[in-house]
Design a protein around this motif. Structure first.
Motif, PDB file in Angstrom:
ATOM      1  N   VAL A 132       8.349  -2.509   1.355  1.00 27.36           N
ATOM      2  CA  VAL A 132       7.017  -2.964   0.944  1.00 27.36           C
ATOM      3  C   VAL A 132       6.044  -1.816   1.160  1.00 27.36           C
ATOM      4  O   VAL A 132       6.254  -0.950   2.005  1.00 27.36           O
ATOM      5  N   MET A 133       4.965  -1.789   0.386  1.00 26.35           N
ATOM      6  CA  MET A 133       3.970  -0.746   0.553  1.00 26.35           C
ATOM      7  C   MET A 133       3.136  -1.021   1.802  1.00 26.35           C
ATOM      8  O   MET A 133       2.958  -2.184   2.198  1.00 26.35           O
ATOM      9  N   ALA A 163      -3.729  14.824  -5.483  1.00 23.11           N
ATOM     10  CA  ALA A 163      -5.184  14.934  -5.633  1.00 23.11           C
ATOM     11  C   ALA A 163      -5.769  15.198  -4.254  1.00 23.11           C
ATOM     12  O   ALA A 163      -5.250  14.737  -3.249  1.00 23.11           O
ATOM     13  N   SER A 164      -6.853  15.957  -4.244  1.00 28.83           N
ATOM     14  CA  SER A 164      -7.454  16.289  -2.953  1.00 28.83           C
ATOM     15  C   SER A 164      -8.212  15.101  -2.361  1.00 28.83           C
ATOM     16  O   SER A 164      -8.344  14.981  -1.148  1.00 28.83           O
ATOM     17  N   TYR A 165      -8.717  14.205  -3.242  1.00 30.70           N
ATOM     18  CA  TYR A 165      -9.455  13.049  -2.747  1.00 30.70           C
ATOM     19  C   TYR A 165      -9.272  11.890  -3.710  1.00 30.70           C
ATOM     20  O   TYR A 165      -9.380  12.069  -4.914  1.00 30.70           O
ATOM     21  N   PRO A 166      -9.012  10.658  -3.226  1.00 28.10           N
ATOM     22  CA  PRO A 166      -8.662  10.380  -1.836  1.00 28.10           C
ATOM     23  C   PRO A 166      -7.203  10.748  -1.569  1.00 28.10           C
ATOM     24  O   PRO A 166      -6.401  10.765  -2.500  1.00 28.10           O
ATOM     25  N   ARG A 167      -6.872  11.024  -0.360  1.00 33.78           N
ATOM     26  CA  ARG A 167      -5.500  11.384   0.002  1.00 33.78           C
ATOM     27  C   ARG A 167      -4.680  10.097   0.164  1.00 33.78           C
ATOM     28  O   ARG A 167      -4.916   9.312   1.066  1.00 33.78           O
ATOM     29  N   VAL A 168      -3.754   9.867  -0.716  1.00 32.85           N
ATOM     30  CA  VAL A 168      -2.939   8.662  -0.721  1.00 32.85           C
ATOM     31  C   VAL A 168      -1.488   9.066  -0.501  1.00 32.85           C
ATOM     32  O   VAL A 168      -0.940   9.869  -1.257  1.00 32.85           O
ATOM     33  N   GLN A 169      -0.863   8.529   0.531  1.00 30.01           N
ATOM     34  CA  GLN A 169       0.530   8.864   0.780  1.00 30.01           C
ATOM     35  C   GLN A 169       1.230   7.709   1.493  1.00 30.01           C
ATOM     36  O   GLN A 169       0.598   6.849   2.081  1.00 30.01           O
ATOM     37  N   TRP A 170       2.555   7.702   1.396  1.00 32.46           N
ATOM     38  CA  TRP A 170       3.351   6.678   2.064  1.00 32.46           C
ATOM     39  C   TRP A 170       4.777   7.196   2.202  1.00 32.46           C
ATOM     40  O   TRP A 170       5.137   8.234   1.650  1.00 32.46           O
ATOM     41  N   LEU A 212      -1.510   2.239   1.543  1.00 33.42           N
ATOM     42  CA  LEU A 212      -2.443   1.930   2.621  1.00 33.42           C
ATOM     43  C   LEU A 212      -3.851   2.414   2.323  1.00 33.42           C
ATOM     44  O   LEU A 212      -4.827   1.717   2.560  1.00 33.42           O
ATOM     45  N   ARG A 213      -3.975   3.626   1.785  1.00 30.25           N
ATOM     46  CA  ARG A 213      -5.297   4.197   1.568  1.00 30.25           C
ATOM     47  C   ARG A 213      -5.857   3.811   0.199  1.00 30.25           C
ATOM     48  O   ARG A 213      -5.175   3.222  -0.627  1.00 30.25           O
TER      49      ARG A 213
END
Length: 213
Positions: free
Chosen positions: A37-38, A183-190, A204-205
């Motif tokens: 799940v995310m 992308a520099s903004y927003p930083r989205v990772q999982w 999450l972000r």
């Protein structure tokens, strides 16, 4: 596929959250990846059930943790009483209305599953998914960085889904690999779930800048 009107018996419930992860001494995002799940900000509520007609084990998931905790509290209040089994069966028919995602088996079954199913979760609504956004991503592997795309979707019940589309390695992403939007903004990772292409929820972000519908 699990239908919305099937009868379930709730055997147990669980929660995936930052609080639960801290209590177990594990990272929240890794805990989410283990269950495919995310990493939703509020966490996830899981119901481990048996389908009454066939006896097969299924798990339901919701990102509405407040609803999940209310249902869990109702089960707890009936434990050890003559009403416990009736409560579990009754909530199995009514409570799951707040759960948008379903998956065959329970976590111990998933740990033994070697099917490499890219779509372990399905929408209880059974309806079509609609693309509402996308972004370019790369994931970190032992060999370096590999590129791909991520698609953000919703289903008929407005439940969120994330589809990861890598460009190489036969469309495979392995458990624990760090996936990041380019992308520099927003930083989205999982953290990636092993072999899984479509997961419940969004990262999450903040992904709103990538939503176009």
């Amino acid at each position: 596929m699990l239908s919305e009107n099937c009868s379930l018996h709730i055997a147990e419930y669980a929660e995936i959250s930052t609080t639960e992860a801290c209590a177990l001494g594990v990272d929240y995002e890794r805990m989410c990846a283990m269950c495919a799940v995310m990493p939703h900000p509020a966490g996830w509520g899981l119901l481990h059930c048996r389908e009454e007609s066939e006896g097969r084990r299924v798990t339901l998931a919701t990102s509405d943790v407040a609803h999940h905790r209310m249902l869990a509290a109702t089960i707890d209040a009936a434990k050890g009483t003559l009403m416990e089994e009736k409560t579990r069966r009754l909530l199995g028919r009514t409570g799951p209305a707040g759960y948008a995602y379903a998956r065959d088996g329970w976590p111990d079954d998933w740990a033994r599953d070697l099917s490499h199913d890219p779509l372990p979760w399905h929408a209880i609504s059974g309806g079509q998914m609609q693309k509402v956004g996308s972004a370019r991503v790369f994931h970190i592997t032992p060999e370096g960085a590999s590129e791909g795309d991520v698609i953000f979707m919703i289903d008929d019940r407005r439940a969120a889904w994330t589809m990861l589309c890598p460009q190489d390695r036969g469309g495979t992403v392995y458990y624990g690999e760090n996936v990041m939007v380019s992308a520099s903004y927003p930083r989205v990772q999982w953290l990636a779930a092993s072999w899984v292409a479509v997961q419940p929820g969004w990262p999450l972000r903040n992904v709103k800048p990538y939503i176009v519908v």
